[in-house]
Design a protein around this motif. Sequence first.
Motif, mmCIF file in Angstrom:
data_model
loop_
_atom_site.group_PDB
_atom_site.id
_atom_site.type_symbol
_atom_site.label_atom_id
_atom_site.label_comp_id
_atom_site.label_asym_id
_atom_site.label_seq_id
_atom_site.Cartn_x
_atom_site.Cartn_y
_atom_site.Cartn_z
ATOM 1 N N TRP A 101 43.000 47.257 45.377
ATOM 2 C CA TRP A 101 42.440 46.979 44.048
ATOM 3 C C TRP A 101 43.424 47.340 42.931
ATOM 4 C CZ3 TRP A 101 39.039 43.512 43.431
ATOM 5 C CH2 TRP A 101 38.075 43.278 44.420
ATOM 6 N N LEU A 102 44.224 48.381 43.171
ATOM 7 C CA LEU A 102 45.258 48.695 42.170
ATOM 8 C C LEU A 102 46.285 47.562 42.122
ATOM 9 C CD1 LEU A 102 45.605 52.488 42.990
ATOM 10 C CD2 LEU A 102 44.872 51.533 40.799
ATOM 11 N N ALA A 103 46.634 47.047 43.294
ATOM 12 C CA ALA A 103 47.564 45.904 43.340
ATOM 13 C C ALA A 103 46.933 44.702 42.625
ATOM 14 C CB ALA A 103 47.892 45.555 44.792
ATOM 15 N N ALA A 104 45.633 44.547 42.797
ATOM 16 C CA ALA A 104 44.926 43.427 42.153
ATOM 17 C C ALA A 104 45.037 43.521 40.636
ATOM 18 C CB ALA A 104 43.463 43.424 42.585
ATOM 19 N N GLU A 105 44.830 44.705 40.102
ATOM 20 C CA GLU A 105 44.898 44.843 38.641
ATOM 21 C C GLU A 105 46.325 44.609 38.136
ATOM 22 O OE1 GLU A 105 42.910 44.671 36.349
ATOM 23 O OE2 GLU A 105 43.243 46.044 34.687
ATOM 24 N N ASN A 106 47.309 45.122 38.883
ATOM 25 C CA ASN A 106 48.707 44.840 38.503
ATOM 26 C C ASN A 106 48.949 43.334 38.441
ATOM 27 O OD1 ASN A 106 49.666 47.435 38.334
ATOM 28 N ND2 ASN A 106 51.331 47.127 39.796
ATOM 29 N N LEU A 107 48.457 42.646 39.472
ATOM 30 C CA LEU A 107 48.660 41.187 39.559
ATOM 31 C C LEU A 107 48.004 40.496 38.360
ATOM 32 C CD1 LEU A 107 48.188 39.156 42.840
ATOM 33 C CD2 LEU A 107 47.486 38.247 40.648
ATOM 34 N N MET A 108 46.788 40.916 38.035
ATOM 35 C CA MET A 108 46.065 40.238 36.942
ATOM 36 C C MET A 108 46.701 40.544 35.586
ATOM 37 S SD MET A 108 42.097 40.271 38.190
ATOM 38 C CE MET A 108 41.977 41.980 38.658
ATOM 39 N N LEU A 109 47.201 41.750 35.422
ATOM 40 C CA LEU A 109 47.871 42.070 34.152
ATOM 41 C C LEU A 109 49.189 41.297 34.036
ATOM 42 C CD1 LEU A 109 47.195 45.904 33.815
ATOM 43 C CD2 LEU A 109 46.118 44.051 32.537
#
Length: 199
Positions: free
Chosen positions: A127-135
């Motif tokens: 999920w941390l990787a997900a937020e990085n990706l979305m930002l």
Amino acid sequence: MTLPANEKPPEKNIFETILARRSVRAYAPDELDRNTVQTLLEAAVRAPTAIHEEPWAFVVVQNRQVLKQLSDRAKPLLIERLHRSHQTGGHVLDTFSNPDFNIFHDAGTLIVICAKPSGPFVEADCWLAAENLMLAACAIGLGSCVIGSSVAALNTSEVKAKLGIPAEFNAVAPIIVGVPSGETATTSRKEPLILAWKQ
Ligand SMILES: Cc1cc2nc3c(=O)[nH]c(=O)nc-3n(C[C@H](O)[C@H](O)[C@H](O)COP(=O)(O)O)c2cc1C
């Protein structure tokens, strides 16, 4: 997708990017090229990761027909879940029952962050990787949205086999990405609930 210099989004600092990110649910038909997707994956893997395990692995789907089929596979599972939890009164059931509704909002790219279920922090890492990706997507002028409603379908053995997700991996964080077809209004947030602040 490669944006011409004069169409590049104005640069934002990280705080401006956090504030500018929205869940985008309407996309232009533009396809993302491999370099753009690679850039997003590079941002994803810079996320913090418990005991430096880097458990994430990625499946990229850029086939609208496959995404439509996956959406059609997911909707009955979602309807079944609503019935099981007696949540049949709201508009969500109507939405999932609509044959024209695509849970991926007609986006052309789905990135599924997957991991082997090992250890207590694997999902947190994803999920941390997900937020990085979305930002990162937001920073380069793209829209994104988590599609939690696809997780159950993605983790069926037949969908895993079709998409090439090895049996020992689970789909954790599915994210659609694409060129937004218009503006998306910001959503509200409650003030941070501070339970204690001891000094
Ligand atoms: C775990 C998770 C699952 C979500 N699943 C969906 C989904 O299935 N479909 C969808 O359209 N949005 C989904 N969202 C997006 C949320 O609805 C959205 O983040 C929320 O309404 C706040 O809006 P904002 O992201 O624009 O600030 C999901 C978000 C999270 C964090």
